[in-house]
Design a protein around this motif. Structure first.
Motif, PDB file in Angstrom:
ATOM      1  N   TYR A 118       0.323  -1.626  -0.037  1.00 18.71           N
ATOM      2  CA  TYR A 118       0.149  -0.037   0.278  1.00 18.71           C
ATOM      3  C   TYR A 118       1.020   1.559  -0.066  1.00 18.71           C
ATOM      4  O   TYR A 118       0.406   2.693  -0.566  1.00 18.71           O
ATOM      5  N   ARG A 119       1.735   1.563   0.770  1.00 20.75           N
ATOM      6  CA  ARG A 119       3.023   2.207   0.804  1.00 20.75           C
ATOM      7  C   ARG A 119       3.212   2.606  -0.301  1.00 20.75           C
ATOM      8  O   ARG A 119       3.593   3.672  -0.902  1.00 20.75           O
ATOM      9  N   GLU A 120       4.232   1.691  -1.184  1.00 23.49           N
ATOM     10  CA  GLU A 120       4.713   1.439  -2.522  1.00 23.49           C
ATOM     11  C   GLU A 120       4.283   1.753  -3.477  1.00 23.49           C
ATOM     12  O   GLU A 120       3.808   2.965  -4.353  1.00 23.49           O
ATOM     13  N   GLN A 121       2.709   1.594  -3.578  1.00 29.25           N
ATOM     14  CA  GLN A 121       1.780   2.206  -4.497  1.00 29.25           C
ATOM     15  C   GLN A 121       0.878   3.247  -4.601  1.00 29.25           C
ATOM     16  O   GLN A 121       0.562   3.699  -5.048  1.00 29.25           O
ATOM     17  N   LEU A 122       0.807   3.550  -2.974  1.00 27.38           N
ATOM     18  CA  LEU A 122      -0.184   4.091  -2.683  1.00 27.38           C
ATOM     19  C   LEU A 122       0.231   5.827  -2.454  1.00 27.38           C
ATOM     20  O   LEU A 122      -0.478   7.000  -2.145  1.00 27.38           O
TER      21      LEU A 122
END
Length: 699
Positions: A118-122
């Motif tokens: 989630y952190r990487e993509q969003l």
């Protein structure tokens, strides 16, 4: 929170996503996935499996949901790769399912992987990141890793407020979860306003009959029970149970949670006949829906055993406590706070049966776990300021008193009472008058413990006398303070400059309490201890400045100390303190509590302490009432009688001491009730919200 409450079997729901409470199911809509794969049959199947598993979990059918979540995850990894958002959603859902089943190690691994995606993509401020932070925090919380959990709960709440505004149901979820953590840590005055705010938002946004309303009502009721506010707790528990039965069905794990909590309230009030069928029903539901080895099954087993122990049904209680301990060790590990709860409760059962050696070993093991998990692990006995640490210390003191080891009993009771005094100081300031009185009343049992230790077991020990008289004076002061809002009165008597100092002092004390309860995981032990020292030094400096400039502050905040009291006594005087107390003899398993008695403590200017047990309270009350009656009618005396002005004066000065209101949980009076060996204040089950993610988009 052995029984559990504030701690054992805790759960939560989520933000924009559907919520699976620990032992309950999702109820909200979920955030949108990044891509819709309508033309890929495999991905369509994965979406259908995920939705079907979500619905099963929402109904509490966790074992049926697991293979569907696993298959959906496998398809998504194969078709989308390991770093896709749909993979993160599946990881989150499976992790939440494992958490509800008590499989915390497996859940943590999956939640960490989902959060990284989630952190990487969003990015760091996306709502899905908040959901993932919240759910990982729940996993830490369930493992007793409160410092790590607090950091993540606070981060998740900050994102939700930023993205959704202050009145969104997801913000209420964050408030509820943080309150549950504070409640578990004994930070009651910080927890209550968060619970109340969460209930208000849920009612406003979701309606009065929503399961999330029931969750926060149940949590608030648990907090009230711990504070002795039984009349406020019961209607909240009943409303929560009614909502859950209506919305979730009679066999849902969250219904079992309500039954458990209501049973614990009734047990605290000595209403065993009402508590037992509720706890049996909760146990039956949990075995059916969660399996025989779930931590919440252990919770119900332990709580049912407490009901049996309170009724003297020791043979029925022991196998239940042993089974609860075995499950918790198997599912949570040997050093979890819930394991300490089982050790404590099994030890208290052995104590009432006179099995002192076995009880001592288990009590010491429980204390060691509490120090390790709930304190900083350093320093002398009593430095670990958590309610469960105080309970363990007080229980050891009672064991040693019953065993005839007075020196050990005094040592441990002193440490336990010091922690209780610290909590009184922290929690009384923000409670309303009646609430303050109820909270003080929950500690009358340990007041009697100190008096009984001296008067009944160690009358010739000066240290026992000093402990008893110090406790008596401090608790009397607390009871008197409970009748007024002392902080408000204090402010009215301060200059503006001193009020500013008081505000700074209060802020630093709150920071110190927060750091004590919630050591951050980004500090080394040396840094943590240095920060504690800094805050303590700052608090002491502010307190010294206030005390130097304000007589009102000095009078309000100075703790009772026998040396100080002694120094105030004129050389030709003596301080006399009367007390009505209930003696306790733990060696008498049939009737450990004796009838109420009066005693008097005398403190002389040279520091000597003398104590006199004045006798049976009922007999003294009868004689006093008869004497007052005579004073009110002087003509009944022979001769000229007593002049009326003198009679009026004597009637004013001589009166029976009032009866005290005692909570049955701490001060049982029934012949079959056990001694004041207490279960930690985690007997009820708090509902904290986590969440699985279904396929539907938010409305």
């Amino acid at each position: 929170m052995a029984g559990q409450n504030r701690l054992t079997g805790l759960t939560l729901a989520l933000l924009l996503c559907g919520q699976v409470t620990l032992g309950a199911s999702p109820s909200w809509s979920a955030p949108q996935t990044v891509a819709q794969h309508s033309r890929d049959a495999g991905l369509q199947r994965a979406a259908a499996l995920n939705q079907q598993a979500f619905d099963l979990a929402q109904a509490g059918r966790y074992r049926e949901a697991e293979p569907l979540y696993l298959e959906a995850l496998a398809i998504r990894r194969e078709r989308l790769g390991d770093r896709h958002l749909d993979v993160a959603n599946s990881l989150n859902n499976l992790a939440e399912l494992y958490r509800t089943q008590g499989r915390y190690g497996e859940a943590e691994i999956l939640h960490r992987e989902a959060l990284a995606i989630y952190r990487e993509q969003l990015g760091e401020r996306h709502l899905n990141v908040a959901i993932s932070l919240n759910n990982l925090a729940l996993t830490y919380y369930a493992q007793g890793r409160y410092g790590e959990a607090a950091t993540l709960f606070q981060a998740a709440l900050e994102i939700r407020r930023e993205q959704l505004g202050a009145h969104h149901p997801s913000v209420a979820t964050g408030l509820n979860n943080l309150a549950g953590l504070y409640d578990t840590q004994g930070r009651y005055r910080e927890a209550e306003p968060l619970y109340l705010e969460a209930v208000t938002i849920y009612r406003e946004q979701l309606g009065d009959r929503h399961p999330n309303v029931a969750n926060s009502l149940s949590n608030l009721a648990v907090l009230y029970r711990i504070q002795g506010r039984y009349d406020e707790a019961e209607p909240l528990h009943l409303e929560a149970l009614d909502i859950r039965r209506e919305r979730l069905g009679d066999r849902h794990p969250e219904v079992a949670a309500s039954l458990n909590n209501l049973a614990e309230l009734y047990r605290a009030q000595g209403r065993y006949g009402e508590a037992e069928p509720l706890q049996l029903e909760a146990l039956d539901i949990r075995r059916e829906r969660l399996g025989d080895r779930h931590p919440e099954v252990a919770q119900s087993l332990g709580n049912l055993a407490l009901i049996y122990r309170a009724q003297g049904r020791y043979g029925e209680a022991e196998p239940l406590q042993l089974e609860a301990l075995e499950i918790r060790r198997e599912r949570l590990g040997d050093h979890h706070p819930d394991v300490a709860i089982s050790l404590n409760n099994l030890a208290s059962l052995y104590y009432v049966q006179g099995r002192y050696g076995e009880a001592e070993t288990l009590f010491q093991q429980a204390l060691e776990i509490y120090r390790e998990q709930l304190g900083d692990g350093q320093g002398p006995v009593g430095d670990h300021r958590h309610p469960n640490v105080a309970i363990a210390l007080n229980n050891l003191a009672e064991l040693y008193r019953g065993w005839g080891k007075s020196a050990e009993a005094i040592h441990y009771l002193q440490a336990g009472l010091d922690i209780e005094e610290w909590y009184l100081d922290l929690n009384l300031a923000t409670l309303a008058n009646t609430q303050r009185q109820d909270y003080v009343a929950t500690l009358l049992g340990t007041t009697d413990a100190a008096l009984s230790l001296h008067l009944q077991s160690a009358p010739d020990r000066p240290d026992a006398a000093a402990l008893a008289l110090t406790t008596l004076l401090r608790r009397k002061g607390r009871i008197l303070d409970a009748g007024v809002n002392s902080l408000q009165v204090l402010r009215q008597n301060l200059t503006p400059a001193d009020q500013a100092l008081l505000d700074a002092f209060t802020t630093v004390r709150q920071q110190l309490a927060t750091l004590t309860f919630n050591p951050p995981n980004n500090l080394s032990l040396e840094q943590y201890q240095a920060e504690l020292t800094r805050l303590e030094t700052e608090a002491n400096t502010l307190e010294t400045s206030l005390a130097r400039s304000s007589a009102a502050f000095r009078a309000e905040t100075r703790p009772v100390d026998l040396v100080t009291v002694q120094a105030k006594l004129p050389t030709d005087s003596v301080l006399v303190e009367y007390i009505r107390y209930q003696p306790f003899d733990g060696t008498n398993t049939q009737n450990p509590w004796g009838n109420d008695r009066y005693a008097a403590y005398l403190l002389f200017p040279n520091g000597d302490i003398q104590a006199v047990d004045l006798g049976d309270a009922a007999a003294i009350d009868t004689a006093t009432q008869a004497f007052i009656h005579l004073l009110q009618d002087p003509s009944t005396f022979l001769g000229e009688g007593i002049p009326k002005p003198m009679a009026d004066t004597l009637t004013t000065l001589i009166f029976p001491l009032p009866q005290r209101s005692r909570p049955p949980a701490d001060l049982p009076r029934q012949p079959t009730q056990p001694p004041p060996l207490r279960s930690p204040a985690t007997r009820n089950r708090r509902t904290l919200f986590g969440g699985a993610i279904p396929n539907q988009l938010p409305q």
